[in-house]
Scaffold this motif. Structure first.
Motif, PDB file in Angstrom:
ATOM      1  N   LYS A 173       4.668  -0.723  -0.148  1.00 37.70           N
ATOM      2  CA  LYS A 173       5.611  -0.797   0.964  1.00 37.70           C
ATOM      3  C   LYS A 173       6.929  -0.098   0.677  1.00 37.70           C
ATOM      4  O   LYS A 173       7.486   0.600   1.529  1.00 37.70           O
ATOM      5  CB  LYS A 173       5.866  -2.263   1.323  1.00 37.70           C
ATOM      6  CG  LYS A 173       6.718  -2.432   2.574  1.00 37.70           C
ATOM      7  CD  LYS A 173       6.862  -3.894   2.958  1.00 37.70           C
ATOM      8  CE  LYS A 173       7.677  -4.045   4.225  1.00 37.70           C
ATOM      9  NZ  LYS A 173       7.804  -5.473   4.633  1.00 37.70           N
ATOM     10  N   GLU A 174       7.447  -0.254  -0.516  1.00 38.56           N
ATOM     11  CA  GLU A 174       8.750   0.350  -0.840  1.00 38.56           C
ATOM     12  C   GLU A 174       8.660   1.835  -1.176  1.00 38.56           C
ATOM     13  O   GLU A 174       9.665   2.478  -1.460  1.00 38.56           O
ATOM     14  CB  GLU A 174       9.400  -0.400  -1.998  1.00 38.56           C
ATOM     15  CG  GLU A 174       8.631  -0.338  -3.307  1.00 38.56           C
ATOM     16  CD  GLU A 174       9.328  -1.111  -4.410  1.00 38.56           C
ATOM     17  OE1 GLU A 174      10.367  -0.615  -4.913  1.00 38.56           O
ATOM     18  OE2 GLU A 174       8.835  -2.211  -4.771  1.00 38.56           O
ATOM     19  N   TYR A 175       7.435   2.382  -1.140  1.00 42.93           N
ATOM     20  CA  TYR A 175       7.249   3.797  -1.486  1.00 42.93           C
ATOM     21  C   TYR A 175       6.682   4.584  -0.296  1.00 42.93           C
ATOM     22  O   TYR A 175       5.939   5.542  -0.475  1.00 42.93           O
ATOM     23  CB  TYR A 175       6.293   3.930  -2.674  1.00 42.93           C
ATOM     24  CG  TYR A 175       6.716   3.176  -3.900  1.00 42.93           C
ATOM     25  CD1 TYR A 175       7.720   3.669  -4.730  1.00 42.93           C
ATOM     26  CD2 TYR A 175       6.115   1.961  -4.238  1.00 42.93           C
ATOM     27  CE1 TYR A 175       8.107   2.976  -5.868  1.00 42.93           C
ATOM     28  CE2 TYR A 175       6.499   1.264  -5.368  1.00 42.93           C
ATOM     29  CZ  TYR A 175       7.496   1.773  -6.179  1.00 42.93           C
ATOM     30  OH  TYR A 175       7.879   1.079  -7.304  1.00 42.93           O
ATOM     31  N   GLU A 176       7.045   4.202   0.909  1.00 40.12           N
ATOM     32  CA  GLU A 176       6.449   4.783   2.111  1.00 40.12           C
ATOM     33  C   GLU A 176       6.649   6.294   2.223  1.00 40.12           C
ATOM     34  O   GLU A 176       5.857   6.984   2.863  1.00 40.12           O
ATOM     35  CB  GLU A 176       7.010   4.081   3.354  1.00 40.12           C
ATOM     36  CG  GLU A 176       6.536   2.631   3.487  1.00 40.12           C
ATOM     37  CD  GLU A 176       7.073   1.959   4.728  1.00 40.12           C
ATOM     38  OE1 GLU A 176       7.953   2.561   5.388  1.00 40.12           O
ATOM     39  OE2 GLU A 176       6.625   0.841   5.046  1.00 40.12           O
ATOM     40  N   ASN A 177       7.702   6.824   1.622  1.00 41.77           N
ATOM     41  CA  ASN A 177       7.965   8.259   1.689  1.00 41.77           C
ATOM     42  C   ASN A 177       7.266   9.037   0.576  1.00 41.77           C
ATOM     43  O   ASN A 177       7.381  10.265   0.519  1.00 41.77           O
ATOM     44  CB  ASN A 177       9.469   8.525   1.616  1.00 41.77           C
ATOM     45  CG  ASN A 177      10.210   7.980   2.825  1.00 41.77           C
ATOM     46  OD1 ASN A 177       9.686   8.005   3.942  1.00 41.77           O
ATOM     47  ND2 ASN A 177      11.412   7.485   2.612  1.00 41.77           N
ATOM     48  N   ALA A 178       6.537   8.329  -0.280  1.00 40.72           N
ATOM     49  CA  ALA A 178       5.919   8.970  -1.436  1.00 40.72           C
ATOM     50  C   ALA A 178       4.401   9.069  -1.308  1.00 40.72           C
ATOM     51  O   ALA A 178       3.735   9.542  -2.231  1.00 40.72           O
ATOM     52  CB  ALA A 178       6.279   8.215  -2.716  1.00 40.72           C
ATOM     53  N   TYR A 179       3.866   8.615  -0.179  1.00 40.93           N
ATOM     54  CA  TYR A 179       2.424   8.732   0.021  1.00 40.93           C
ATOM     55  C   TYR A 179       2.109   8.880   1.502  1.00 40.93           C
ATOM     56  O   TYR A 179       2.920   8.560   2.373  1.00 40.93           O
ATOM     57  CB  TYR A 179       1.685   7.527  -0.562  1.00 40.93           C
ATOM     58  CG  TYR A 179       1.730   6.280   0.289  1.00 40.93           C
ATOM     59  CD1 TYR A 179       0.723   6.004   1.214  1.00 40.93           C
ATOM     60  CD2 TYR A 179       2.766   5.360   0.170  1.00 40.93           C
ATOM     61  CE1 TYR A 179       0.749   4.865   1.997  1.00 40.93           C
ATOM     62  CE2 TYR A 179       2.814   4.214   0.944  1.00 40.93           C
ATOM     63  CZ  TYR A 179       1.799   3.966   1.856  1.00 40.93           C
ATOM     64  OH  TYR A 179       1.833   2.839   2.633  1.00 40.93           O
ATOM     65  N   SER A 180       0.914   9.371   1.754  1.00 42.79           N
ATOM     66  CA  SER A 180       0.421   9.494   3.123  1.00 42.79           C
ATOM     67  C   SER A 180      -0.992   8.925   3.170  1.00 42.79           C
ATOM     68  O   SER A 180      -1.836   9.292   2.350  1.00 42.79           O
ATOM     69  CB  SER A 180       0.409  10.965   3.554  1.00 42.79           C
ATOM     70  OG  SER A 180      -0.164  11.109   4.840  1.00 42.79           O
ATOM     71  N   TYR A 181      -1.215   8.018   4.099  1.00 41.59           N
ATOM     72  CA  TYR A 181      -2.546   7.418   4.251  1.00 41.59           C
ATOM     73  C   TYR A 181      -3.336   8.163   5.321  1.00 41.59           C
ATOM     74  O   TYR A 181      -2.830   8.417   6.423  1.00 41.59           O
ATOM     75  CB  TYR A 181      -2.449   5.941   4.620  1.00 41.59           C
ATOM     76  CG  TYR A 181      -3.755   5.368   5.127  1.00 41.59           C
ATOM     77  CD1 TYR A 181      -4.837   5.223   4.254  1.00 41.59           C
ATOM     78  CD2 TYR A 181      -3.926   5.017   6.466  1.00 41.59           C
ATOM     79  CE1 TYR A 181      -6.055   4.731   4.710  1.00 41.59           C
ATOM     80  CE2 TYR A 181      -5.128   4.520   6.927  1.00 41.59           C
ATOM     81  CZ  TYR A 181      -6.190   4.373   6.042  1.00 41.59           C
ATOM     82  OH  TYR A 181      -7.397   3.900   6.500  1.00 41.59           O
ATOM     83  N   ILE A 182      -4.565   8.508   4.973  1.00 40.12           N
ATOM     84  CA  ILE A 182      -5.464   9.175   5.917  1.00 40.12           C
ATOM     85  C   ILE A 182      -6.770   8.388   5.964  1.00 40.12           C
ATOM     86  O   ILE A 182      -7.419   8.187   4.925  1.00 40.12           O
ATOM     87  CB  ILE A 182      -5.752  10.627   5.479  1.00 40.12           C
ATOM     88  CG1 ILE A 182      -4.442  11.421   5.415  1.00 40.12           C
ATOM     89  CG2 ILE A 182      -6.738  11.295   6.423  1.00 40.12           C
ATOM     90  CD1 ILE A 182      -4.591  12.772   4.766  1.00 40.12           C
ATOM     91  N   LYS A 183      -7.138   7.918   7.127  1.00 38.74           N
ATOM     92  CA  LYS A 183      -8.370   7.158   7.260  1.00 38.74           C
ATOM     93  C   LYS A 183      -9.556   8.068   6.962  1.00 38.74           C
ATOM     94  O   LYS A 183      -9.696   9.149   7.550  1.00 38.74           O
ATOM     95  CB  LYS A 183      -8.498   6.568   8.657  1.00 38.74           C
ATOM     96  CG  LYS A 183      -9.644   5.578   8.822  1.00 38.74           C
ATOM     97  CD  LYS A 183      -9.630   4.963  10.205  1.00 38.74           C
ATOM     98  CE  LYS A 183     -10.728   3.929  10.388  1.00 38.74           C
ATOM     99  NZ  LYS A 183     -10.596   2.784   9.467  1.00 38.74           N
ATOM    100  N   PHE A 184     -10.420   7.629   6.056  1.00 37.21           N
ATOM    101  CA  PHE A 184     -11.545   8.465   5.632  1.00 37.21           C
ATOM    102  C   PHE A 184     -12.697   7.570   5.205  1.00 37.21           C
ATOM    103  O   PHE A 184     -12.520   6.649   4.413  1.00 37.21           O
ATOM    104  CB  PHE A 184     -11.122   9.364   4.463  1.00 37.21           C
ATOM    105  CG  PHE A 184     -12.153  10.406   4.098  1.00 37.21           C
ATOM    106  CD1 PHE A 184     -12.231  11.589   4.805  1.00 37.21           C
ATOM    107  CD2 PHE A 184     -13.039  10.192   3.050  1.00 37.21           C
ATOM    108  CE1 PHE A 184     -13.174  12.558   4.469  1.00 37.21           C
ATOM    109  CE2 PHE A 184     -13.978  11.145   2.711  1.00 37.21           C
ATOM    110  CZ  PHE A 184     -14.054  12.328   3.418  1.00 37.21           C
ATOM    111  N   ASN A 185     -13.872   7.856   5.740  1.00 40.42           N
ATOM    112  CA  ASN A 185     -15.052   7.045   5.458  1.00 40.42           C
ATOM    113  C   ASN A 185     -16.139   7.934   4.877  1.00 40.42           C
ATOM    114  O   ASN A 185     -16.627   8.854   5.552  1.00 40.42           O
ATOM    115  CB  ASN A 185     -15.538   6.369   6.749  1.00 40.42           C
ATOM    116  CG  ASN A 185     -16.627   5.338   6.486  1.00 40.42           C
ATOM    117  OD1 ASN A 185     -17.214   5.286   5.400  1.00 40.42           O
ATOM    118  ND2 ASN A 185     -16.902   4.510   7.477  1.00 40.42           N
ATOM    119  N   LEU A 186     -16.539   7.671   3.649  1.00 41.83           N
ATOM    120  CA  LEU A 186     -17.577   8.477   3.002  1.00 41.83           C
ATOM    121  C   LEU A 186     -18.928   8.340   3.701  1.00 41.83           C
ATOM    122  O   LEU A 186     -19.795   9.195   3.532  1.00 41.83           O
ATOM    123  CB  LEU A 186     -17.713   8.072   1.534  1.00 41.83           C
ATOM    124  CG  LEU A 186     -16.589   8.552   0.615  1.00 41.83           C
ATOM    125  CD1 LEU A 186     -16.667   7.834  -0.730  1.00 41.83           C
ATOM    126  CD2 LEU A 186     -16.640  10.051   0.425  1.00 41.83           C
TER     127      LEU A 186
END
Length: 234
Positions: free
Chosen positions: A42-55
């Motif tokens: 939560k405190e690192y929201e600017n340091a990652y990007s979430y992309i929904k991905f299903n193998l």
């Protein structure tokens, strides 16, 4: 200069812990997962990007776009699934899912990034295997088989990389039990595997081929007993 990593399966377990450690080291992380990360990041929201991905519903364009639009420096594949059950209790759909997630999907992603792994510039890659892929695994038959196939793939490709003159390698991380993950019904507790995460990253940066956590304390003896009499071991 900030480096950028992709972690497939980075919302939970060891993948989440690896994402947290890389972020703390001032890297940017793309997390590809079915579910979004919990409050750990939560405190690192600017340091990652979430992309929904299903193998199980492989979206090749998502991977290609990430590769094309971002200067990716490393790829870590931790996604996996398993179920403790005798083979007669596994449905055909489960067999397909296990190999799709644990093996086929992982190999596809590596293929899409293989031009970067093959080049002379540094590109780091680590894959979460399992000790189950190195021994017979009653009650984990298909899971173990999916990890064994992954192990042979990684070994073979690493030889090809060496022959081609590439300095890069794919690290096979083959643990037994890992604390602080949801794999066996537990909870994400990144503080319980901090040291393991640091060891994984160091082995990856050193371009090692195989890392078995707790090898000297536990798994050296396990593998020795297996090789002495695999049937009795099982």
């Amino acid at each position: 200069m900030q480096k950028r990593y992709i972690i497939v399966g980075g919302s939970n377990g060891i993948g989440l812990s690896l994402a947290l450690e890389l972020i703390k080291r001032s890297n940017f992380v793309y997390i590809l997962d079915v579910a979004s990360p919990d409050s750990t990041l939560k405190e690192y929201e600017n340091a990652y990007s979430y992309i929904k991905f299903n193998l199980l519903d492989f979206d090749e364009e998502t991977i290609k776009t990430l590769d094309k639009e971002n200067n990716i420096d490393g790829l870590i594949l931790t996604a996996g699934m398993g179920r403790i059950a005798t083979f007669d209790n596994l449905h055909l759909a489960e067999i397909n899912k296990l190999f799709t997630v644990n093996t086929v999907g992982i190999i596809k992603i590596i293929k899409l990034f293989y031009d970067k792994i093959l080049r002379n510039d540094s590109f780091y890659c680590a894959v979460m295997g399992s000790i189950a892929g190195m021994i017979n695994s009653p009650l984990f038959s298909v899971y173990g088989a999916s990890k064994a196939a992954l192990r042979r793939f990684i070994e073979s490709v690493n030889v090809e990389l060496e022959v081609a003159g590439s300095p890069n390698r794919i690290l096979n991380v083959s643990p037994g039990h890992i604390k602080g993950t949801k794999f066996d019904g537990g909870e994400n507790k990144t503080s319980e595997n901090t040291e393991l995460v640091k060891q994984i990253l160091q082995h990856m940066y050193d371009r090692k081929l195989l890392f078995i956590p707790e090898y000297e304390d536990i798994y050296s003896n396990v593998l020795q007993r297996y090789h002495q009499d695999s049937h009795q071991f099982g």
